[in-house]
Design an enzyme around this catalytic site. Structure first.
Site, PDB file in Angstrom:
ATOM      1  CB  CYS A 112     134.625  75.139  26.053  1.00  0.00           C
ATOM      2  SG  CYS A 112     133.086  76.018  25.832  1.00  0.00           S
ATOM      3  CG  HIS A 255     137.468  76.775  23.558  1.00  0.00           C
ATOM      4  ND1 HIS A 255     136.658  76.156  22.632  1.00  0.00           N
ATOM      5  CD2 HIS A 255     136.657  77.542  24.340  1.00  0.00           C
ATOM      6  CE1 HIS A 255     135.406  76.529  22.860  1.00  0.00           C
ATOM      7  NE2 HIS A 255     135.381  77.368  23.873  1.00  0.00           N
ATOM      8  CG  ASN A 285     132.435  78.685  22.163  1.00  0.00           C
ATOM      9  OD1 ASN A 285     132.703  77.492  22.051  1.00  0.00           O
ATOM     10  ND2 ASN A 285     132.466  79.315  23.319  1.00  0.00           N
TER      11      ASN A 285
HETATM   12  N1  ACO Z   1     125.658  93.386  19.949  1.00  0.00           N
HETATM   13  C1  ACO Z   1     125.756  94.673  20.286  1.00  0.00           C
HETATM   14  N2  ACO Z   1     126.014  95.085  21.545  1.00  0.00           N
HETATM   15  C2  ACO Z   1     126.189  94.136  22.469  1.00  0.00           C
HETATM   16  C3  ACO Z   1     126.089  92.755  22.162  1.00  0.00           C
HETATM   17  C4  ACO Z   1     125.795  92.409  20.833  1.00  0.00           C
HETATM   18  N3  ACO Z   1     125.700  91.120  20.437  1.00  0.00           N
HETATM   19  N4  ACO Z   1     126.296  92.054  23.296  1.00  0.00           N
HETATM   20  C5  ACO Z   1     126.531  92.945  24.273  1.00  0.00           C
HETATM   21  N5  ACO Z   1     126.460  94.200  23.777  1.00  0.00           N
HETATM   22  C6  ACO Z   1     126.647  95.475  24.480  1.00  0.00           C
HETATM   23  C7  ACO Z   1     126.452  95.344  25.969  1.00  0.00           C
HETATM   24  O1  ACO Z   1     125.083  95.454  26.276  1.00  0.00           O
HETATM   25  C8  ACO Z   1     127.262  96.503  26.467  1.00  0.00           C
HETATM   26  O2  ACO Z   1     126.505  97.677  26.304  1.00  0.00           O
HETATM   27  P1  ACO Z   1     126.553  98.854  27.414  1.00  0.00           P
HETATM   28  O3  ACO Z   1     127.988  99.295  27.418  1.00  0.00           O
HETATM   29  O4  ACO Z   1     125.604  99.834  26.869  1.00  0.00           O
HETATM   30  O5  ACO Z   1     126.155  98.187  28.687  1.00  0.00           O
HETATM   31  C9  ACO Z   1     128.441  96.574  25.502  1.00  0.00           C
HETATM   32  O6  ACO Z   1     128.026  95.843  24.336  1.00  0.00           O
HETATM   33  C10 ACO Z   1     129.706  95.954  26.022  1.00  0.00           C
HETATM   34  O7  ACO Z   1     129.408  94.700  26.571  1.00  0.00           O
HETATM   35  P2  ACO Z   1     130.522  93.820  27.259  1.00  0.00           P
HETATM   36  O8  ACO Z   1     129.898  92.587  27.830  1.00  0.00           O
HETATM   37  O9  ACO Z   1     131.345  94.685  28.152  1.00  0.00           O
HETATM   38  O10 ACO Z   1     131.409  93.433  25.981  1.00  0.00           O
HETATM   39  P3  ACO Z   1     132.770  92.675  25.940  1.00  0.00           P
HETATM   40  O11 ACO Z   1     133.776  93.476  25.261  1.00  0.00           O
HETATM   41  O12 ACO Z   1     133.125  92.070  27.281  1.00  0.00           O
HETATM   42  O13 ACO Z   1     132.446  91.466  24.954  1.00  0.00           O
HETATM   43  C11 ACO Z   1     131.930  89.156  25.016  1.00  0.00           C
HETATM   44  C12 ACO Z   1     131.424  90.556  25.284  1.00  0.00           C
HETATM   45  C13 ACO Z   1     132.189  89.013  23.529  1.00  0.00           C
HETATM   46  C14 ACO Z   1     130.839  88.166  25.425  1.00  0.00           C
HETATM   47  C15 ACO Z   1     133.227  88.883  25.804  1.00  0.00           C
HETATM   48  O14 ACO Z   1     133.080  89.287  27.140  1.00  0.00           O
HETATM   49  C16 ACO Z   1     133.635  87.441  25.777  1.00  0.00           C
HETATM   50  O15 ACO Z   1     133.955  86.897  24.738  1.00  0.00           O
HETATM   51  N6  ACO Z   1     133.681  86.777  26.933  1.00  0.00           N
HETATM   52  C17 ACO Z   1     134.045  85.392  27.011  1.00  0.00           C
HETATM   53  C18 ACO Z   1     132.915  84.572  26.532  1.00  0.00           C
HETATM   54  C19 ACO Z   1     133.300  83.142  26.449  1.00  0.00           C
HETATM   55  O16 ACO Z   1     134.366  82.839  25.992  1.00  0.00           O
HETATM   56  N7  ACO Z   1     132.467  82.260  26.887  1.00  0.00           N
HETATM   57  C20 ACO Z   1     132.819  80.884  26.867  1.00  0.00           C
HETATM   58  C21 ACO Z   1     131.606  80.134  26.783  1.00  0.00           C
HETATM   59  S1  ACO Z   1     132.104  78.499  26.548  1.00  0.00           S
HETATM   60  C22 ACO Z   1     131.158  77.383  27.405  1.00  0.00           C
HETATM   61  O17 ACO Z   1     131.642  76.788  28.327  1.00  0.00           O
HETATM   62  C23 ACO Z   1     129.743  77.170  26.954  1.00  0.00           C
END
Ligand code: ACO
Length: 328
Positions: A112, A255, A285
């Site tokens: 990214c 980003h 994203n």
């Molecule tokens: N729908 C419903 N529930 C979900 C979903 C979903 N889509 N995804 C995860 N959950 C659940 C999990 O299973 C977890 O359940 P549990 O508590 O029973 O175990 C709960 O939601 C919380 O999950 P977390 O992973 O702790 O949620 P978080 O608040 O951290 O949000 C997220 C997750 C949105 C992915 C966040 O961590 C994030 O944005 N991280 C950065 C991601 C990012 O920017 N990536 C860059 C990629 S760019 C590249 O280089 C390709």
């Protein structure tokens, strides 16, 4: 003499995938996706459309705005993690499709952060070598091709799209677009955000396909924390380097990975939310395309004035991250 941004362009495929659509595909809800990420919908390309096609559509718009024809280009580069093929490079495919003349073409892979890395590299080339006058810098992704549509923790996050910039060496420019930049990477965090199979470490096999190893794997929470720290620190370094205060910045373009990451960075930089550009709710994203899409939207909406400072900041797999202060 300065290097200027002569044109910008963006393209997203027509098909829109909403949170309601995702509710029918995996165990998720519009409420969860909206509150955790800010995303409401994303655009998804059809099977016949490749990254180079998205790239060409964005490029044509940028070239048109710049008044530059493809056969004037001296360099083409595409930042992407979803190249059409491992080789030839996507930029060469774009060159052929645009009907550009023979010129250097290469892809740049910094996930990214790809567009920021490309701007740094291409700016340096244009500055250093007078044989290069006009360059096409593209960030393009068909992330839907590497998303595991059965994994709710990642499939809700990503979208397809492309953005392009035409950079030109201008002998009468008042100022260079590039003011200051800071790029970084830490390979120690490579495994928290990666695509395990398909490269030389794990060529495609029955096992890799059965194990769903050709899709994005991500440790969301760890990525989140490192993203906030990386973008904030790089941005502060760049501003200090340039001697520019946060209240002098017209726009921050982060980003677009997560609305909460964007807010956390803005808060730490002490920049009010109304000067932070956000469009994640419409596109999700789009990796290396995201910053360019924002820039083009701002540009075409007439929200960038000559001399405005714009702070770009990104992070992505690698991990890579960085910031760049540009002047419109
Ligand atoms: N729908 C419903 N529930 C979900 C979903 C979903 N889509 N995804 C995860 N959950 C659940 C999990 O299973 C977890 O359940 P549990 O508590 O029973 O175990 C709960 O939601 C919380 O999950 P977390 O992973 O702790 O949620 P978080 O608040 O951290 O949000 C997220 C997750 C949105 C992915 C966040 O961590 C994030 O944005 N991280 C950065 C991601 C990012 O920017 N990536 C860059 C990629 S760019 C590249 O280089 C390709």
């Amino acid at each position: 003499m300065g290097i200027v941004i002569k044109g910008t362009g963006m393209y997203v495929p027509e098909r829109v995938l909403t949170n309601a659509d995702l509710e029918k595909m995996v165990e998720t809800s519009d409420e969860w996706i909206t509150t955790r990420t800010g995303i409401k919908e994303r655009h998804i390309a059809d099977e016949a459309t490749s990254t180079s096609m998205l790239a060409c559509n964005a490029a044509r718009k940028a070239l048109e705005m710049a008044g530059v024809s493809p056969d004037e280009l001296d360099l083409i580069t595409v930042a992407t993690v979803t190249p059409d093929k491992l080789f030839p490079n996507t930029a060469a495919l774009v060159q052929r499709a645009l009907g550009a003349r023979a010129c250097p073409c290469f892809d740049l892979e910094a996930a990214c952060s790809g567009l920021l890395y490309s701007l740094e590299v291409v700016h340096s080339i244009l500055k250093a070598n007078k044989n290069y006058r006009k360059a096409l810098v593209i960030g393009a992704e068909k992330l839907s091709s590497i998303v595991d549509w059965t994994d709710r923790t990642t499939c809700v996050l990503f979208g397809d799209g492309a953005a392009a910039l035409v950079l030109e060496r201008d002998d009468s420019a008042e100022h260079d677009f590039y003011v200051a930049g800071k790029l970084a990477a830490d390979g120690n965090y490579g495994d928290i955000l990666h695509l395990p199979a398909g490269g030389s470490a794990m060529p495609a096999s029955h096992e890799s396909v059965d194990g769903r190893l050709h899709f994005i794997k991500m440790g969301g929470q760890e990525t989140f924390k490192l993203a906030v720290t990386g973008m904030t620190n790089a941005s502060k370094e760049v501003l200090a380097d340039a001697g520019v205060a946060p209240d002098q910045i017209a726009w921050v373009i982060p980003h677009q990975a997560n609305r909460r990451i964007i807010s956390a960075v803005a808060q730490r930089l002490d920049v009010p939310e109304e000067r932070v550009y956000v469009n994640i709710f419409r596109y999700g994203n789009t990796s290396s395309a995201s910053i360019g899409i924002c820039l083009d939207e701002l540009n075409r909406a007439g929200k960038l004035k000559r001399g405005d400072y714009v702070l770009l900041t990104a992070f992505g797999g690698g991990l890579t991250w960085g910031a760049q202060l540009i002047r419109w």
